[in-house]
Design a protein around this motif. Structure first.
Motif, PDB file in Angstrom:
ATOM      1  N   GLY A 196      -7.243 -20.548  11.191  1.00 48.63           N
ATOM      2  CA  GLY A 196      -7.169 -20.694  12.759  1.00 48.63           C
ATOM      3  C   GLY A 196      -7.212 -19.301  13.315  1.00 48.63           C
ATOM      4  O   GLY A 196      -7.326 -18.411  12.387  1.00 48.63           O
ATOM      5  N   ASN A 197      -7.539 -19.358  14.476  1.00 51.83           N
ATOM      6  CA  ASN A 197      -7.595 -18.248  15.184  1.00 51.83           C
ATOM      7  C   ASN A 197      -6.251 -17.660  15.560  1.00 51.83           C
ATOM      8  O   ASN A 197      -5.075 -18.174  15.641  1.00 51.83           O
ATOM      9  N   VAL A 198      -6.191 -16.205  15.486  1.00 53.37           N
ATOM     10  CA  VAL A 198      -4.864 -15.676  15.808  1.00 53.37           C
ATOM     11  C   VAL A 198      -5.280 -14.535  16.743  1.00 53.37           C
ATOM     12  O   VAL A 198      -6.392 -14.249  16.960  1.00 53.37           O
ATOM     13  N   LEU A 199      -4.047 -13.977  17.438  1.00 55.70           N
ATOM     14  CA  LEU A 199      -4.128 -12.988  18.599  1.00 55.70           C
ATOM     15  C   LEU A 199      -3.185 -11.880  18.507  1.00 55.70           C
ATOM     16  O   LEU A 199      -2.391 -11.820  17.706  1.00 55.70           O
ATOM     17  N   GLU A 200      -3.731 -10.795  18.985  1.00 55.99           N
ATOM     18  CA  GLU A 200      -2.647  -9.593  19.093  1.00 55.99           C
ATOM     19  C   GLU A 200      -2.184  -9.650  20.486  1.00 55.99           C
ATOM     20  O   GLU A 200      -2.863  -9.279  21.626  1.00 55.99           O
ATOM     21  N   ASP A 201      -0.920  -9.916  20.796  1.00 58.44           N
ATOM     22  CA  ASP A 201      -0.449  -9.648  22.015  1.00 58.44           C
ATOM     23  C   ASP A 201       0.993  -9.033  21.944  1.00 58.44           C
ATOM     24  O   ASP A 201       1.250  -8.410  21.152  1.00 58.44           O
ATOM     25  N   ASP A 202       1.793  -9.273  22.906  1.00 57.84           N
ATOM     26  CA  ASP A 202       3.252  -8.682  22.992  1.00 57.84           C
ATOM     27  C   ASP A 202       3.921  -9.067  22.093  1.00 57.84           C
ATOM     28  O   ASP A 202       4.750  -8.399  21.761  1.00 57.84           O
ATOM     29  N   HIS A 203       3.837 -10.177  21.153  1.00 61.12           N
ATOM     30  CA  HIS A 203       4.840 -10.605  19.963  1.00 61.12           C
ATOM     31  C   HIS A 203       4.296 -10.131  18.733  1.00 61.12           C
ATOM     32  O   HIS A 203       4.785 -10.140  17.781  1.00 61.12           O
ATOM     33  N   SER A 204       2.911  -9.313  18.818  1.00 67.84           N
ATOM     34  CA  SER A 204       2.464  -9.079  17.712  1.00 67.84           C
ATOM     35  C   SER A 204       2.845  -7.561  17.148  1.00 67.84           C
ATOM     36  O   SER A 204       3.484  -6.882  17.936  1.00 67.84           O
ATOM     37  N   CYS A 242       0.781  -1.049  -0.064  1.00 67.92           N
ATOM     38  CA  CYS A 242      -0.077   0.033  -0.019  1.00 67.92           C
ATOM     39  C   CYS A 242       1.019   1.281   0.069  1.00 67.92           C
ATOM     40  O   CYS A 242       1.208   1.789   1.148  1.00 67.92           O
ATOM     41  N   PRO A 243       1.402   1.696  -1.197  1.00 71.57           N
ATOM     42  CA  PRO A 243       2.479   2.716  -1.204  1.00 71.57           C
ATOM     43  C   PRO A 243       1.869   4.138  -0.972  1.00 71.57           C
ATOM     44  O   PRO A 243       0.614   4.333  -1.350  1.00 71.57           O
ATOM     45  N   SER A 244       2.404   4.984  -0.472  1.00 69.94           N
ATOM     46  CA  SER A 244       1.987   6.445  -0.313  1.00 69.94           C
ATOM     47  C   SER A 244       0.707   6.498   0.608  1.00 69.94           C
ATOM     48  O   SER A 244      -0.164   7.098   0.327  1.00 69.94           O
ATOM     49  N   VAL A 245       0.613   6.126   1.719  1.00 72.39           N
ATOM     50  CA  VAL A 245      -0.263   6.149   2.483  1.00 72.39           C
ATOM     51  C   VAL A 245       0.346   6.880   3.797  1.00 72.39           C
ATOM     52  O   VAL A 245       1.430   6.737   4.181  1.00 72.39           O
ATOM     53  N   ARG A 246      -0.694   7.137   5.005  1.00 71.99           N
ATOM     54  CA  ARG A 246      -0.215   7.550   6.062  1.00 71.99           C
ATOM     55  C   ARG A 246      -0.486   6.416   7.164  1.00 71.99           C
ATOM     56  O   ARG A 246      -1.434   6.002   7.554  1.00 71.99           O
ATOM     57  N   ALA A 247       0.616   5.755   7.595  1.00 73.49           N
ATOM     58  CA  ALA A 247       0.557   4.786   8.437  1.00 73.49           C
ATOM     59  C   ALA A 247       0.060   5.001   9.964  1.00 73.49           C
ATOM     60  O   ALA A 247      -0.520   4.328  10.478  1.00 73.49           O
ATOM     61  N   SER A 248      -0.130   6.400  10.129  1.00 72.27           N
ATOM     62  CA  SER A 248      -0.852   6.694  11.451  1.00 72.27           C
ATOM     63  C   SER A 248      -2.194   6.462  11.247  1.00 72.27           C
ATOM     64  O   SER A 248      -2.901   6.648  12.591  1.00 72.27           O
ATOM     65  N   ASP A 249      -2.807   6.418  10.143  1.00 73.06           N
ATOM     66  CA  ASP A 249      -4.307   6.304  10.104  1.00 73.06           C
ATOM     67  C   ASP A 249      -4.794   5.145  10.121  1.00 73.06           C
ATOM     68  O   ASP A 249      -5.804   4.615   9.540  1.00 73.06           O
ATOM     69  N   VAL A 250      -3.811   4.001  10.291  1.00 69.34           N
ATOM     70  CA  VAL A 250      -4.118   2.569   9.928  1.00 69.34           C
ATOM     71  C   VAL A 250      -5.082   2.212  10.873  1.00 69.34           C
ATOM     72  O   VAL A 250      -4.853   2.401  12.147  1.00 69.34           O
ATOM     73  N   GLU A 251      -5.882   1.257  10.820  1.00 68.52           N
ATOM     74  CA  GLU A 251      -6.823   0.407  11.569  1.00 68.52           C
ATOM     75  C   GLU A 251      -6.692  -0.895  11.423  1.00 68.52           C
ATOM     76  O   GLU A 251      -6.966  -1.587  10.369  1.00 68.52           O
ATOM     77  N   ILE A 252      -6.484  -1.655  12.647  1.00 65.00           N
ATOM     78  CA  ILE A 252      -6.374  -3.037  12.512  1.00 65.00           C
ATOM     79  C   ILE A 252      -7.295  -3.647  13.644  1.00 65.00           C
ATOM     80  O   ILE A 252      -7.306  -3.251  14.834  1.00 65.00           O
ATOM     81  N   HIS A 253      -7.971  -4.825  13.032  1.00 63.03           N
ATOM     82  CA  HIS A 253      -9.086  -5.308  14.046  1.00 63.03           C
ATOM     83  C   HIS A 253      -8.787  -6.890  13.880  1.00 63.03           C
ATOM     84  O   HIS A 253      -8.884  -7.200  12.875  1.00 63.03           O
ATOM     85  N   VAL A 254      -8.548  -7.652  14.913  1.00 61.23           N
ATOM     86  CA  VAL A 254      -8.453  -9.051  15.024  1.00 61.23           C
ATOM     87  C   VAL A 254      -9.605  -9.456  15.849  1.00 61.23           C
ATOM     88  O   VAL A 254      -9.822  -9.292  16.968  1.00 61.23           O
ATOM     89  N   ASP A 255     -10.404 -10.552  15.193  1.00 58.97           N
ATOM     90  CA  ASP A 255     -11.534 -11.213  15.693  1.00 58.97           C
ATOM     91  C   ASP A 255     -11.454 -12.731  15.668  1.00 58.97           C
ATOM     92  O   ASP A 255     -11.842 -12.999  14.587  1.00 58.97           O
ATOM     93  N   GLU A 256     -10.894 -13.357  16.394  1.00 61.28           N
ATOM     94  CA  GLU A 256     -10.638 -15.084  16.357  1.00 61.28           C
ATOM     95  C   GLU A 256      -9.729 -15.029  14.972  1.00 61.28           C
ATOM     96  O   GLU A 256      -8.670 -14.987  14.947  1.00 61.28           O
ATOM     97  N   SER A 257     -10.675 -15.663  14.084  1.00 59.25           N
ATOM     98  CA  SER A 257      -9.782 -15.897  12.577  1.00 59.25           C
ATOM     99  C   SER A 257      -9.825 -14.990  11.508  1.00 59.25           C
ATOM    100  O   SER A 257      -9.249 -15.054  10.686  1.00 59.25           O
ATOM    101  N   ILE A 258     -10.402 -13.798  12.221  1.00 61.17           N
ATOM    102  CA  ILE A 258     -10.567 -12.652  11.054  1.00 61.17           C
ATOM    103  C   ILE A 258      -9.665 -11.500  11.401  1.00 61.17           C
ATOM    104  O   ILE A 258      -9.472 -11.027  12.398  1.00 61.17           O
TER     105      ILE A 258
END
Length: 480
Positions: free
Chosen positions: A53-61, A21-37
Motif C-alpha cells: 500500500g501507499n506510504v507518506l513522509e509527514d510529521d509523524h515520519s 548498515c554498520p559503519s556508514v555516515r548517516a549524513s549522506d543518506v538519501e530517502i525517497h518515497v513515491d506512493e508504495s515505493i
C-alpha cells in the motif's frame, strides 16, 4: 551497490523498516518515497522496497541511525490508517520490481474529411486503372474457375495453412525456470554430474527427446527384485512412514529465522512475466519439487546427509532430465486456479516412478506418504512452501556440482512463490493432492503382481513354520 539486511514491521498508522548498515555516515543518506515505493541510499548500501500500500513522509515520519548497533530505522506513515500490509516477512516479495502498467498507444485524429486529390492527378489515376484488365483467355481452366467464382462471390473451400516451423538460429535449447537459461551444461562432460541423464547433449536436445530419454532411463533403473525386497522388509519402511516433518505441526505463523532471511535477501530480484499457461506449469512443477523434498526429509528425518542433494535431483525430472511438467496435453481453457485429478496424477507419476527406481528405499507406501506430505505443506500456505524451497536450495547450494540446479530452478522458484504465487491456489492444490487416489498400474509396472508374489511366499513360510512346530509337539511326548 549492496542490498543490506532489513526487516519490516507495522502498526495501525506506520510502517517501520529496520536496515542493518554498520559503519556508514548517516549524513549522506538519501530517502525517497513515491506512493508504495521506498528507496534508501546510504553508501555503499541501496534498498528499494515495494509495499502493498501507499506510504507518506509527514510529521509523524522519522529516520534514526544507531551507530552503536549499526541499524538505520525508517518510520513512514500509512496513507490509509488502519490498513494492514500483508506479507511484510516475505522479503523477496518486497524487493520485487513494481509491475509496469501496459502502455496504450494514443492516436490523434487530425482530420476526418477525405483527402483532396488534384484534378490532374485524379485523371491520371483514372486513366491508369482503366488500362488494367485481366485477359481470362490466357488463364488455365482452374484459374478461370477461381476468377469467375471470385467475380460472383462464390464460397470456395478453404483450408488453414500449416504454420511455419519455429525458427532456431542456435542449436542450444532453453531450459530451467520459464525456459530462461542456456549454457549451464556446455562442459558437463568435465564434471561429475551423476544425475544428468542427457549427457553432453543437454544443451541441444529438444523437450520431446529429453522426455524420451528420461522415460528410457527410468525403465533401465527399474529393478523388480529391489522393489520386492523392500516390500518384504516392511519394518524399515514402517519407521519412515511413522515420522512427521516438523514443518507440518505447530504454529502456522512461525517467523523466518535469520538464516532464512539472509537466503531470501540473496535471491535474484526479477519480474516474472509468466503467461497463464506458464503459471499453470509452475504450480505443477512445484508439486514435483516438494515431492522430492518430502522423500529426502522422510528418509533422513529432516537431517540432510551428503546424499541428500543427489536424492532430490534424482527424483525431480526437471533437474535430472530438464523435463518439467506438464506430462499430459493441457486444455487451452485450463487456468492456473483449477486442476483436474488427471492433471495432478500425471504430474506425480514420474516422481513416483523415480522414487521406485533410483533411491535406497523403494516403496509404494513411502511414495504415498510423500504425496501426503506435499498436500500438508501446500495446505499450510505460502510461508511453509517457501521454507521447504529454501531448505532444498540450501542443500543444493552446498554441493559442488548440483548447485547448478539452484541457479536454473530454485533461485527463481523461491522468488516467484513469494511474489507471484496465490495463497488460495496453493491451499486448494493441497486439498486436491491429499484426496488424490493414485493407481499402481499408472506407473507402467506390475507392482501388484510383485506384491502378491511376496505375500504368497510369506504364506508359504508361515505354513512351514507351523508344520515344524506341530512336528516338535508330536516328537516331545514320544521322547518322554
Amino acid at each position: 551497490m549492496i542490498t543490506p539486511r532489513f526487516s519490516c514491521s507495522q502498526t495501525d498508522i506506520s510502517i517501520v523498516v529496520s536496515i542493518y548498515c554498520p559503519s556508514v555516515r548517516a549524513s549522506d543518506v538519501e530517502i525517497h518515497v513515491d506512493e508504495s515505493i521506498l528507496s534508501v541510499h546510504i553508501a555503499p548500501y541501496f534498498l528499494r522496497l515495494n509495499f502493498p500500500g501507499n506510504v507518506l513522509e509527514d510529521d509523524h515520519s522519522s529516520a534514526v541511525y544507531d551507530p552503536a548497533a549499526g541499524f538505520f530505522t525508517v518510520t513512514l506513515t500509512k496513507e490509509t490508517r488502519g490498513q494492514n500490509f500483508p506479507d511484510l516477512d516475505l522479503l523477496a516479495k518486497l524487493l520485487a520490481p513494481k509491475s509496469a502498467k501496459p502502455s496504450v498507444p494514443v492516436i490523434e485524429v487530425l482530420n476526418s474529411e477525405p483527402a483532396q486529390i488534384a484534378d490532374s492527378d485524379e485523371q491520371n489515376l483514372i486513366d491508369s486503372t482503366s488500362r488494367l484488365s485481366l485477359d481470362t483467355t490466357a488463364l488455365s481452366d482452374e484459374q478461370r474457375e477461381i476468377f469467375h467464382a471470385a467475380e460472383n462471390d462464390w464460397q470456395l473451400p478453404q483450408t488453414v495453412q500449416e504454420p511455419l516451423p519455429e525458427l532456431h538460429t542456435s542449436q542450444e535449447k532453453r531450459y530451467g525456470f520459464l525456459d530462461l537459461y542456456t549454457g549451464y551444461f556446455r562442459h558437463v562432460g568435465n564434471t561429475e554430474n551423476e544425475i544428468n541423464e542427457l549427457g553432453t547433449d543437454a544443451e541441444t536436445l529438444p523437450p520431446e527427446e529429453r522426455r524420451r530419454r528420461r522415460v528410457t532411463h527410468e525403465e533401465q533403473k527399474w529393478d523388480e527384485e529391489a522393489y520386492m525386497a523392500d516390500y518384504a522388509e516392511a519394518e524399515s519402511i514402517d519407521e519412515l512412514l511413522a515420522w512427521m516433518h516438523p514443518h507440518l505441526f505447530g504454529l502456522d505463523e512461525v517467523p523466518f529465522s535469520d538464516a532464512e532471511n539472509m537466503q531470501m535477501l540473496r535471491l535474484p530480484r526479477k519480474e516474472f512475466l509468466a503467461s497463464p499457461s506458464q503459471t499453470r506449469h509452475l504450480y505443477l512443477t512445484l508439486l514435483t519439487l516438494l515431492f522430492a523434498f518430502a522423500y529426502d526429509a522422510r528418509t533422513t528425518q529432516s537431517e540432510p546427509t551428503p546424499e541428500s542433494a543427489w536424492t532430490i535431483c534424482a527424483l525431480t525430472p526437471a533437474f535430472s532430465a530438464l523435463d518439467p511438467p506438464p506430462y499430459r496435453p493441457q486444455s487451452s481453457a485450463a487456468s492456473a486456479e483449477s486442476y483436474s485429478d488427471d492433471d495432478l496424477a500425471a504430474t506425480l507419476i514420474p516422481a513416483y516412478r523415480r522414487s521406485l527406481s533410483f533411491p535406497l528405499y523403494r516403496s509404494w507406501s513411502l511414495s504415498e506418504a510423500c504425496r501426503t506430505d506435499v498436500a500438508h505443506v501446500l495446505k499450510k500456505g505460502m510461508r511453509t512452501v517457501v521454507r521447504c524451497l529454501l531448505e532444498m536450495r540450501a542443500i543444493l547450494d552446498a554441493h559442488e556440482v548440483y548447485y547448478v540446479y539452484s541457479r536454473i530452478w530454485m533461485d527463481d522458484f523461491c522468488s516467484w512463490v513469494q511474489a507471484y504465487a496465490n495463497e488460495a491456489t496453493l491451499k486448494q492444490l493441497g486439498k486436491q493432492v491429499e484426496k488424490l487416489h493414485m493407481q499402481k498400474s499408472e506407473t507402467g509396472w506390475n507392482l501388484e503382481d510383485l506384491e502378491a508374489a511376496v505375500d504368497e511366499e510369506r504364506g508359504r513360510d508361515g505354513d512351514s513354520d507351523d508344520e515344524s512346530e506341530d512336528e516338535v509337539e508330536r516328537m516331545v511326548p514320544a521322547q518322554l
